[in-house]
Design an enzyme around this catalytic site. Structure first.
Site, PDB file in Angstrom:
ATOM      1  N   GLY A  79      -2.716  -4.704  -1.418  1.00  0.00           N
ATOM      2  CA  GLY A  79      -1.595  -3.787  -1.251  1.00  0.00           C
ATOM      3  C   GLY A  79      -0.349  -4.542  -0.844  1.00  0.00           C
ATOM      4  O   GLY A  79      -0.389  -5.754  -0.579  1.00  0.00           O
ATOM      5  N   LEU A  80       0.761  -3.854  -0.796  1.00  0.00           N
ATOM      6  CA  LEU A  80       2.030  -4.470  -0.392  1.00  0.00           C
ATOM      7  C   LEU A  80       1.943  -5.040   1.018  1.00  0.00           C
ATOM      8  O   LEU A  80       1.110  -4.599   1.819  1.00  0.00           O
ATOM      9  CB  LEU A  80       3.149  -3.430  -0.448  1.00  0.00           C
ATOM     10  CG  LEU A  80       3.676  -3.019  -1.826  1.00  0.00           C
ATOM     11  CD1 LEU A  80       4.553  -1.780  -1.695  1.00  0.00           C
ATOM     12  CD2 LEU A  80       4.448  -4.167  -2.480  1.00  0.00           C
ATOM     13  N   GLY A  84      -0.983  -1.970   5.540  1.00  0.00           N
ATOM     14  CA  GLY A  84      -2.083  -1.610   6.439  1.00  0.00           C
ATOM     15  C   GLY A  84      -3.393  -2.272   6.100  1.00  0.00           C
ATOM     16  O   GLY A  84      -4.436  -1.955   6.681  1.00  0.00           O
ATOM     17  N   LYS A  85      -3.377  -3.226   5.168  1.00  0.00           N
ATOM     18  CA  LYS A  85      -4.607  -3.893   4.712  1.00  0.00           C
ATOM     19  C   LYS A  85      -5.378  -4.534   5.858  1.00  0.00           C
ATOM     20  O   LYS A  85      -6.575  -4.302   6.029  1.00  0.00           O
ATOM     21  CB  LYS A  85      -4.278  -4.992   3.689  1.00  0.00           C
ATOM     22  CG  LYS A  85      -3.620  -4.530   2.431  1.00  0.00           C
ATOM     23  CD  LYS A  85      -3.356  -5.697   1.501  1.00  0.00           C
ATOM     24  CE  LYS A  85      -2.515  -6.799   2.136  1.00  0.00           C
ATOM     25  NZ  LYS A  85      -1.182  -6.325   2.563  1.00  0.00           N
ATOM     26  N   THR A  86      -4.696  -5.368   6.629  1.00  0.00           N
ATOM     27  CA  THR A  86      -5.366  -6.143   7.672  1.00  0.00           C
ATOM     28  C   THR A  86      -5.934  -5.232   8.754  1.00  0.00           C
ATOM     29  O   THR A  86      -7.078  -5.415   9.202  1.00  0.00           O
ATOM     30  CB  THR A  86      -4.393  -7.158   8.297  1.00  0.00           C
ATOM     31  OG1 THR A  86      -3.969  -8.071   7.281  1.00  0.00           O
ATOM     32  CG2 THR A  86      -5.067  -7.938   9.410  1.00  0.00           C
ATOM     33  N   SER A 152      -2.476 -10.169  -2.932  1.00  0.00           N
ATOM     34  CA  SER A 152      -2.967 -10.374  -4.311  1.00  0.00           C
ATOM     35  C   SER A 152      -2.221  -9.486  -5.301  1.00  0.00           C
ATOM     36  O   SER A 152      -2.799  -8.555  -5.867  1.00  0.00           O
ATOM     37  CB  SER A 152      -4.479 -10.139  -4.403  1.00  0.00           C
ATOM     38  OG  SER A 152      -4.866  -8.929  -3.807  1.00  0.00           O
TER      39      SER A 152
END
Length: 241
Positions: A79-80, A84-86, A152
């Site tokens: 995601g950008l 909130g990925k981490t 990614s």
């Protein structure tokens, strides 16, 4: 995966025999009223059955029938920046650890600290993703699953990861650009807008949305707790039954 050692089998046998033999002594004493006979019977049973238990345990350890191997999986959160990925990946990792499976957490920040000067051009990022794919593949060869979080941004690099590893589960942490900018506690979006950062996904470089993500989490409306439940439920249903 975990392996029972000989000492573990012996301790398990000891603890069980302590309970079972005490029961035997009590039963013999109740029926015959002789403490010496009860203790002798208990002692003989202790030696014989703890040895038999150990042999039985080790024999079953070598028998594969009835065992089910847990195939390693890779959770790939994309995601950008600041979507909130981490945060979600960390919470998912903590929850999956409760399943007691071999598991590793891989985050882009940690990897870039280990391998500095990787670069952020499309070519450099794609090459970097191949390194990560090789790392995950190596871990999977040792039955270790992974929870990975990387921007990614390019479809070709995510496709390469999918082709390199087994049981790849893409989680698209979706948030609009404005939401990500509002979360910009690091000031990276401001730097990118000022031209201080090149190849910054969403500002002066593209982010190509996944077309075949197994899970989509809209992090501007879905809480971290809800996201964790969705992802863990998917893993439990498909890989840890």
């Amino acid at each position: 995966m975990y392996k029972d050692t000989n000492i573990r089998s012996l301790v398990k046998g000891f603890s069980w025999r302590l309970v079972a033999t005490t029961t035997t002594i009590i039963i013999v004493y109740i029926f015959f009223g002789r403490l010496d006979l009860a203790i002798a019977a208990g002692a003989l049973e202790w030696v014989a059955k703890i040895t038999l238990y150990w042999a039985h345990e080790r024999a079953w350890f070598k028998i594969r029938w009835g065992r089910k191997k847990i195939e390693p999986f890779n959770l790939w959160l994309t995601g950008l920046p600041l979507s909130g990925k981490t945060t979600i990946a960390d919470a998912v990792y903590q929850e999956l650890q409760k399943l007691d499976i071999p598991l590793e957490r891989i985050d882009s920040k940690d990897i870039r600290e280990l391998i500095p000067n990787i670069g952020f051009t499309r070519q450099e990022r794609n090459a970097h993703m191949h390194r990560i794919g090789h790392l995950i593949k190596t871990l999977q060869n040792n039955s270790v699953s992974t929870v990975a979080s990387f921007v990614s941004p390019y479809r070709e690099s995510r496709k390469a990861i999918r082709e390199m590893v087994k049981n790849n589960v893409v989680v698209y942490v979706k948030a609009d650009l404005q939401t990500c900018q509002e979360r910009d506690y690091k000031g990276v979006y401001e730097k990118a807008l000022r031209g201080e950062l090149e190849n910054f996904s969403g500002i002066n470089d593209v982010y190509e949305e996944p077309q075949h993500a197994e899970i989509i989490i809209e992090s501007d409306t879905v809480s971290v707790e809800e996201a964790v439940k969705i992802i863990v439920k998917f893993i439990e249903k498909n890989y840890v039954k």
